[in-house]
Scaffold this active site. Structure first.
Site, PDB file in Angstrom:
ATOM      1  CG  ASP A   1      -7.099  -5.007  -8.095  1.00  0.00           C
ATOM      2  OD1 ASP A   1      -7.872  -5.587  -8.889  1.00  0.00           O
ATOM      3  OD2 ASP A   1      -7.467  -4.592  -6.981  1.00  0.00           O
TER       4      ASP A   1
ATOM      5  CD  GLU B   1      -3.149  -0.710   0.279  1.00  0.00           C
ATOM      6  OE1 GLU B   1      -3.185   0.428  -0.223  1.00  0.00           O
ATOM      7  OE2 GLU B   1      -4.012  -1.572   0.067  1.00  0.00           O
TER       8      GLU B   1
END
Length: 579
Positions: free
Chosen positions: A347, A223
C-alpha cells in the site's frame, strides 16, 4: 601472489586450523615467538580444555578464521613501520574496532602495492565494512530506544491534539510522563510553558476483535510489523499465544527509513479530544451510545513526524533535483530493507510516507515508510501469496497495484509474486516526486488517471523533464516495466541512486568500468567518514537535517553494499549512457 608466498600463507594458517581441530581447544591463544613481517605471532595452546562452552568454542573458531583472513591481507604491507602497524591493527580489530583495518587497507590501495589481489579478498573487506557500519547502526538504535512499560498502557502518556485521522485509525501527538505523582507534578511545573510532544500514538478503530490483548493483536498483527516492542504480560497464564504470534509474523528490524515504532499494546479506548466529532461510530457504547466500536483497541507508539510526503510535495514546489533524488533513494532503501526481510508493504503511496522537516523546507528531509496494515509478512509463504479464490486480500488501493498483482487470476495452484510489487509503486510515486502527478492515480474527484495499471503500455508513460538526469529518468521507467523479469529489483535500483549521488561521474559516463580496487577505495573513503563523523552527527540533536539525511543514507548503503552488485549497477548505468 607468488608460489612461495602462497605456500607460506597456506602452511601458517592451515597448520593452525588443523591443530585447532585436533585439540578442540581454541579458547587460549599465546604468543610463542616474534616473527618478522607477520601479523600474528600467536599459536594455540596444546592443553585441552573440555569445559569450554560450545558457544565459546564456535566464537573462538570464528575469531581464528577472521585472524587468518586479516593475516593474509596485512602480511603484505611493506614499510619500515609495518610490524607495529600490523600488531596495532590486529589488536584493535579483535576488539571490534575496524577503523585501523580500513585505514591500513585504504593506504595500501592508494599506494598500489598489491595488498589485495582477487575479488574474494575484496568481498571480505566489503563484509568488514558491513559489519562495522552495522555495529554503529545498532548502537544508534539502542541509543534512541525509549524506556516504556507495555503493562502500563496509556497511563504513561499525555495525549495532545489530533495529528491525522483516516478510515481505520486516528493519530494523537503524545509525550511520556512519569506515573509517580511526585515526578508527574515536577514535570508539569517545568514544562507547562514549553510543552513538547515528540511522540505520536496511533489508535486503531476496533469494530470486530474481542476486547482482550490476544484477539486484538491477532486481528491487527500487520500493524505491529515495524514495532520494536510488543505488549508482554508474563503474569497471564496464556502467555504461550504471544510466542506463537511472534513466530508466525515477521518483525522488521529497525531501519532509518522505516517508521520508528517504539511500542504497541492493547488498552481501553478513552474519551479523547474531538473524539465525538471526528470518529463517533468508532467509539464504544460506554462513551457514545450510538457507537459501534469495542471497549479495547490497539495503540501504536511512534516517533512524531511533521508531515506526509504528499503534503510536503504540495507545499514545496521549488525542490532541488538533488533533494528529489535523495527522497527517491530513501524510498528505495526502505523497500530494499523490506524485501530482504520478506515483507511487502502493498500500500505504498505518498500518504503513507512520513517526513521529518524540523530543519525547514530548504533542506532535504528524512523519510520513513509507515502504515503496514496491508502488508504481507508471512514467514511460511514469504513474498509469494497463494491466490486460490478472488476473496484473497491483495493489498491496498487497486489503482496503485503492480500489473502482476492487479491482473492475477485465482486458481487451485495460483499465487501472486510480490517480490517487485513495491518497486513498481515506488516508480509511480517517483512521478509525483519529480513531476508532481501520478499517472496511475488522480487526487481530483471525477477526473480519471492518465494511465491504468491493467492496460498501460511502457511507451505511453509521461515524459519526464530534461532537467532530470538521464540515469534517474531511465531508472524510473525501468521500475515501471510490466514484466517483472525486466524490472529492476529494489536493491539494484537503490544502488544506482547511491552511485549517482556519491561516486565519480566518470564511472558511468566514460564507458570504462572502474577496477575492483578503485571501487573498494571509494567505499573505504565513505566508511571512514561515516565511522569517524557519522555517529556523532546522527546522534546530535542540533545537527543540520541535510547532513543528517545524507550520512544516514550513506550508512544504509554501506550496511548492505556488495562488490558484485555495485559492478552490476555500474554496468546498467553505462548501458543507459551508451544507448
Amino acid at each position: 601472489m607468488s608460489l612461495r608466498l602462497a605456500s607460506n600463507v597456506f602452511y601458517r594458517n592451515g597448520t593452525a586450523l588443523l591443530r585447532c581441530r585436533r585439540t578442540n581447544n581454541v579458547g587460549l591463544l599465546v604468543r610463542t615467538r616474534a616473527v618478522p613481517r607477520s601479523v600474528h605471532t600467536q599459536a594455540l595452546n596444546p592443553a585441552v580444555n573440555n569445559r569450554s562452552p560450545p558457544s565459546s568454542v564456535w566464537q573462538n573458531r570464528w575469531n581464528l578464521a577472521r585472524r587468518a583472513f586479516v593475516d593474509n591481507l596485512l602480511n603484505r604491507v611493506t614499510n619500515s613501520l609495518s610490524a607495529d602497524l600490523r600488531r596495532h591493527t590486529a589488536r584493535q580489530l579483535m576488539f571490534g574496532n575496524s577503523r585501523p583495518f580500513f585505514a591500513l587497507v585504504g593506504m595500501s590501495l592508494a599506494s598500489g602495492n598489491g595488498m589485495l589481489t582477487n575479488d574474494n579478498q575484496l568481498e571480505g573487506v566489503c563484509w568488514e565494512i558491513r559489519e562495522a557500519v552495522g555495529r554503529m547502526h545498532k548502537n544508534l538504535t539502542v541509543a534512541e530506544r525509549l524506556k516504556l512499560n507495555s503493562s502500563l498502557g496509556l497511563k504513561q502518556f499525555e495525549l495532545g491534539s489530533v495529528v491525522a485521522k483516516g478510515n481505520n485509525a486516528v493519530v494523537y501527538e503524545a509525550r511520556k510522563i512519569e506515573v509517580d505523582k511526585e515526578h508527574k507534578d515536577l514535570i508539569s511545573k517545568q514544562e507547562s510553558s514549553t510543552k513538547t510532544y515528540p511522540l505520536a500514538i496511533k489508535m486503531m478503530f476496533n469494530y470486530d476483535a474481542e476486547s482482550n490483548a490476544m484477539s486484538i493483536l491477532r486481528a491487527m498483527s500487520r500493524e505491529t510489523v515495524p514495532s520494536r516492542c510488543i505488549q508482554h504480560n508474563t503474569s497471564r497464564p496464556d502467555q504461550q499465544w504471544l510466542i506463537g504470534y511472534e513466530q508466525n509474523l515477521i518483525i522488521l528490524p529497525p531501519h532509518p527509513n522505516i517508521v520508528t515504532m517504539h511500542l504497541c499494546f492493547a488498552d481501553y479506548v478513552p474519551e479523547l479530544i474531538d473524539s465525538h466529532s471526528l470518529y463517533p461510530q468508532a467509539l464504544p457504547t460506554r462513551i457514545n451510545p450510538e457507537g459501534y466500536g469495542r471497549n479495547m483497541s490497539l495503540f501504536l507508539v511512534m516517533k512524531k513526524y511533521d508531515m506526509s510526503l504528499k503534503q510536503y510535495l504540495s507545499k514545496t514546489q521549488s525542490l532541488k533535483i538533488r533533494d528529489r533524488i535523495l527522497l527517491l533513494a530513501q524510498l528505495l532503501e526502505a523497500v530494499t530493507h523490506m524485501s530482504n526481510q520478506n515483507v511487502a508493504h502493498r500500500d505504498l503511496k505518498t500518504d503513507n510516507v512520513l517526513l521529518d522537516v524540523s530543519e525547514g523546507n530548504d533542506v532535504c528531509p528524512a523519510l520513513a515508510i509507515t502504515d503496514f496494515g496491508c502488508c504481507l509478512a508471512d514467514k511460511d509463504n514469504g513474498l509469494h501469496l497463494p491466490y486460490k479464490t478472488a476473496d484473497t486480500d491483495r493489498g491496498g488501493n487497486i489503482a496503485l497495484m503492480a500489473p502482476e498483482v492487479v491482473t492475477a487470476r485465482p486458481g487451485t495452484f495460483g499465487y501472486i509474486n510480490y517480490s517487485k510489487a513495491d518497486v513498481w509503486a515506488v516508480g509511480a510515486m517517483a512521478y509525483e516526486i519529480f513531476s508532481g502527478s501520478n499517472p496511475f492515480y488522480s487526487y481530483e474527484r471525477g477526473k480519471p488517471p492518465l494511465l491504468r495499471n491493467t492496460t498501460y503500455e511502457e511507451e505511453n508513460l509521461p515524459t519526464l523533464d530534461d532537467e532530470i538526469p538521464l540515469i534517474i529518468r531511465s531508472l524510473i521507467h525501468s521500475l515501471l516495466r510490466r514484466s517483472t523479469s525486466e524490472r529492476l529489483d529494489a536493491s539494484l535500483a537503490a544502488t544506482v541512486c547511491q552511485i549517482y549521488l556519491w561516486a565519480p561521474s566518470s564511472w558511468y559516463t566514460k564507458y570504462v568500468m572502474p577496477t575492483s580496487n578503485e571501487i573498494l577505495q571509494w567505499m573505504l573513503c565513505l566508511t571512514t567518514k561515516v565511522l569517524c563523523e557519522g555517529g556523532t552527527i546522527m546522534s546530535s540533536v542540533n545537527t543540520k537535517q541535510k547532513t543528517y539525511t545524507e550520512y544516514q543514507l550513506i550508512t544504509t548503503f554501506l550496511h548492505r553494499a556488495k562488490l558484485y552488485e555495485i559492478k552490476n549497477a555500474l554496468s546498467w548505468m553505462q548501458l543507459v549512457h551508451s544507448e
